[in-house]
Design an enzyme around this catalytic site. Structure first.
Site, PDB file in Angstrom:
ATOM      1  N   ASN A 108      29.868  50.328  36.379  1.00 43.20           N
ATOM      2  CA  ASN A 108      28.693  50.589  35.436  1.00 43.20           C
ATOM      3  C   ASN A 108      28.923  52.045  34.534  1.00 43.20           C
ATOM      4  O   ASN A 108      29.715  52.973  35.211  1.00 43.20           O
ATOM      5  CB  ASN A 108      27.664  50.626  36.063  1.00 43.20           C
ATOM      6  CG  ASN A 108      27.020  49.407  36.786  1.00 43.20           C
ATOM      7  OD1 ASN A 108      27.288  48.246  36.203  1.00 43.20           O
ATOM      8  ND2 ASN A 108      26.204  49.444  37.699  1.00 43.20           N
ATOM      9  N   ASN A 168      32.244  53.129  42.755  1.00 47.08           N
ATOM     10  CA  ASN A 168      32.072  54.126  43.360  1.00 47.08           C
ATOM     11  C   ASN A 168      32.610  53.893  44.698  1.00 47.08           C
ATOM     12  O   ASN A 168      33.261  55.154  45.375  1.00 47.08           O
ATOM     13  CB  ASN A 168      30.408  54.625  43.676  1.00 47.08           C
ATOM     14  CG  ASN A 168      29.943  54.503  42.482  1.00 47.08           C
ATOM     15  OD1 ASN A 168      30.272  55.011  41.311  1.00 47.08           O
ATOM     16  ND2 ASN A 168      28.596  54.404  42.435  1.00 47.08           N
ATOM     17  N   GLU A 179      26.400  43.477  43.506  1.00 44.51           N
ATOM     18  CA  GLU A 179      25.935  43.961  42.147  1.00 44.51           C
ATOM     19  C   GLU A 179      26.926  42.914  41.334  1.00 44.51           C
ATOM     20  O   GLU A 179      27.118  42.992  39.934  1.00 44.51           O
ATOM     21  CB  GLU A 179      26.411  45.246  41.860  1.00 44.51           C
ATOM     22  CG  GLU A 179      25.264  46.228  41.977  1.00 44.51           C
ATOM     23  CD  GLU A 179      25.070  47.432  41.106  1.00 44.51           C
ATOM     24  OE1 GLU A 179      24.400  48.116  41.121  1.00 44.51           O
ATOM     25  OE2 GLU A 179      26.365  47.994  41.046  1.00 44.51           O
ATOM     26  N   ASN A 230      20.751  50.003  53.720  1.00 44.61           N
ATOM     27  CA  ASN A 230      19.704  51.438  53.794  1.00 44.61           C
ATOM     28  C   ASN A 230      18.477  50.709  54.358  1.00 44.61           C
ATOM     29  O   ASN A 230      18.136  49.559  54.735  1.00 44.61           O
ATOM     30  CB  ASN A 230      19.662  52.151  52.547  1.00 44.61           C
ATOM     31  CG  ASN A 230      18.694  51.351  51.173  1.00 44.61           C
ATOM     32  OD1 ASN A 230      17.941  50.351  51.670  1.00 44.61           O
ATOM     33  ND2 ASN A 230      19.071  51.712  50.130  1.00 44.61           N
ATOM     34  N   THR A 283      22.644  51.090  59.482  1.00 45.02           N
ATOM     35  CA  THR A 283      21.690  51.434  58.656  1.00 45.02           C
ATOM     36  C   THR A 283      21.387  52.998  58.483  1.00 45.02           C
ATOM     37  O   THR A 283      21.387  53.464  59.007  1.00 45.02           O
ATOM     38  CB  THR A 283      20.254  50.863  59.406  1.00 45.02           C
ATOM     39  OG1 THR A 283      20.822  49.606  59.924  1.00 45.02           O
ATOM     40  CG2 THR A 283      19.143  50.901  58.646  1.00 45.02           C
ATOM     41  N   GLY A 303      24.966  56.384  49.194  1.00 45.09           N
ATOM     42  CA  GLY A 303      25.222  55.153  49.957  1.00 45.09           C
ATOM     43  C   GLY A 303      26.627  54.468  49.871  1.00 45.09           C
ATOM     44  O   GLY A 303      27.315  54.135  50.822  1.00 45.09           O
ATOM     45  N   ASP A 304      26.916  54.618  48.537  1.00 45.89           N
ATOM     46  CA  ASP A 304      28.376  54.048  48.342  1.00 45.89           C
ATOM     47  C   ASP A 304      29.541  54.811  49.276  1.00 45.89           C
ATOM     48  O   ASP A 304      30.510  54.406  49.735  1.00 45.89           O
ATOM     49  CB  ASP A 304      28.711  54.094  46.991  1.00 45.89           C
ATOM     50  CG  ASP A 304      27.827  53.321  46.181  1.00 45.89           C
ATOM     51  OD1 ASP A 304      27.234  52.186  46.473  1.00 45.89           O
ATOM     52  OD2 ASP A 304      27.567  53.556  45.001  1.00 45.89           O
ATOM     53  N   GLY A 355      25.443  62.940  39.311  1.00 39.31           N
ATOM     54  CA  GLY A 355      26.292  61.744  38.813  1.00 39.31           C
ATOM     55  C   GLY A 355      27.152  61.294  40.034  1.00 39.31           C
ATOM     56  O   GLY A 355      27.418  61.807  41.158  1.00 39.31           O
ATOM     57  N   SER A 390      30.950  63.471  42.238  1.00 35.61           N
ATOM     58  CA  SER A 390      30.379  64.132  43.229  1.00 35.61           C
ATOM     59  C   SER A 390      30.990  63.312  44.657  1.00 35.61           C
ATOM     60  O   SER A 390      31.008  63.694  45.770  1.00 35.61           O
ATOM     61  CB  SER A 390      28.950  64.068  43.510  1.00 35.61           C
ATOM     62  OG  SER A 390      28.391  62.414  43.744  1.00 35.61           O
TER      63      SER A 390
HETATM   64  O1  RIB Z   1      24.716  53.005  44.160  1.00 38.11           O
HETATM   65  C1  RIB Z   1      24.865  53.629  42.877  1.00 38.11           C
HETATM   66  C2  RIB Z   1      25.227  52.991  41.784  1.00 38.11           C
HETATM   67  O2  RIB Z   1      24.165  52.044  41.618  1.00 38.11           O
HETATM   68  C3  RIB Z   1      25.126  53.819  40.553  1.00 38.11           C
HETATM   69  O3  RIB Z   1      26.251  54.350  40.077  1.00 38.11           O
HETATM   70  C4  RIB Z   1      24.689  52.726  39.460  1.00 38.11           C
HETATM   71  O4  RIB Z   1      25.564  52.230  38.612  1.00 38.11           O
HETATM   72  C5  RIB Z   1      24.166  51.486  40.340  1.00 38.11           C
HETATM   73  O5  RIB Z   1      24.964  50.555  40.188  1.00 38.11           O
END
Ligand code: RIB
Length: 280
Positions: free
Chosen positions: A11, A43, A135, A176, A196, A229-230, A265, A269
């Site tokens: 994204n 990410n 996603e 989460n 979790t 979270g990523d 961002g 980060s």
């Molecule tokens: O998890 C964070 C991400 O969720 C963002 O970077 C955004 O693009 C959404 O997909």
């Protein structure tokens, strides 16, 4: 070095830093605007690469200028993008993000080209580990889970209906607190580890409903929680695949997620291994 394939979204994140998050129907003005590469798949791929894995990303982007910007840090970070397809006439996925001074956010995603990923894209994946999120179309995740033979991690974000076979197949499921409540009892189908997270609170690792580890993220000055979270997901997967004990892997993932909140961002980060180890 472990090899990891990430199947997921890319994204273009349009970020408004606001004095507070708006209530429904409310307009909040005075925002500062920023633009960063993002997407949960992208990410997680860059996070895993920065944390020491050899990563390849399977994804779709549009044939627009946003695609180049969205892929720029992945390319610079050394993530293999040879399986990223550019779709003619499609728009690169876009996320509209509002971030409050506390680092808390609201995210709206227009998936664009992320919807074009197909089960054919994931038929022959060879790596130590595969990481998916939601996603991209669910049938892609289902096919990836069926076809892949190594360590399989699925981050059930954003929450969506998912076939039970994915939960049964996963070695690691990450949710989460909000997602955990959304899935409720259906997570009982998981046969592997279930991690979790609770933001800055204690994260847990369970198997068959039994707690096997818990860890608290270090206390940091959070400015933007996007991508935390990523980072947690990537760090936990990398650490477990490298053979770390669950408790140690969870502590490492908590620290990585916390460090990822300290800059604006999602991708700028993402920490490397050394900057995570400093917090342990
Ligand atoms: O998890 C964070 C991400 O969720 C963002 O970077 C955004 O693009 C959404 O997909």
């Amino acid at each position: 070095m472990s090899s990891i394939v990430v199947v997921g979204s890319v994204n273009d994140d349009i970020v408004a830093s606001v004095s507070r998050l708006p209530a429904p129907g409310e307009t909040v003005t005075g925002a500062e605007l920023g633009r960063f590469p993002g997407g949960k798949g992208a990410n997680q791929a860059l996070a895993a690469q920065r944390l020491g894995a050899d990563v390849s990303l399977i994804a779709c982007v549009g044939d627009d200028a946003a695609a180049d910007e969205a892929l720029a840090l992945l390319r610079r970070g050394g993530v293999d993008l040879s399986k990223c397809r550019r779709i003619e006439g499609a728009t690169t996925g876009t996320a509209l993000i509002a971030v409050a001074p506390s680092g808390e956010n609201h995210i709206i995603v227009a998936p664009g080209a992320n919807r074009m990923l197909t089960p054919d894209d994931v038929e022959a994946i060879h790596a130590d580990a595969l990481i998916c999120q939601l996603e991209v179309p669910v049938p892609v995740v289902v096919e990836a889970a069926r076809a892949f033979r190594g360590f399989f991690c699925v981050n059930l974000a954003p929450a969506a209906e998912i076939d039970v076979e994915v939960l049964q197949r996963a070695d690691l499921v990450v949710v989460n607190e909000t997602e955990s409540n959304w899935y409720g009892g259906s997570l009982k189908a998981c046969t592997g580890l279930v991690a979790t997270t609770h933001g800055a609170g204690i994260a847990t690792l369970a198997r068959d409903g039994q707690l096997i580890a818990e860890a608290k993220p270090p206390s940091v000055q959070a400015v933007d929680t996007t991508g935390a979270g990523d980072t947690f997901t990537a760090a936990l997967a990398v650490s477990l695949v490298e053979g770390q004990e669950p408790e140690q892997a969870l502590r490492y993932a908590c620290a990585a997620g916390a460090v990822a909140t300290m800059k604006m961002g999602a991708q700028p980060s993402l920490p490397d291994r050394d900057s995570v180890l400093k917090w342990l």
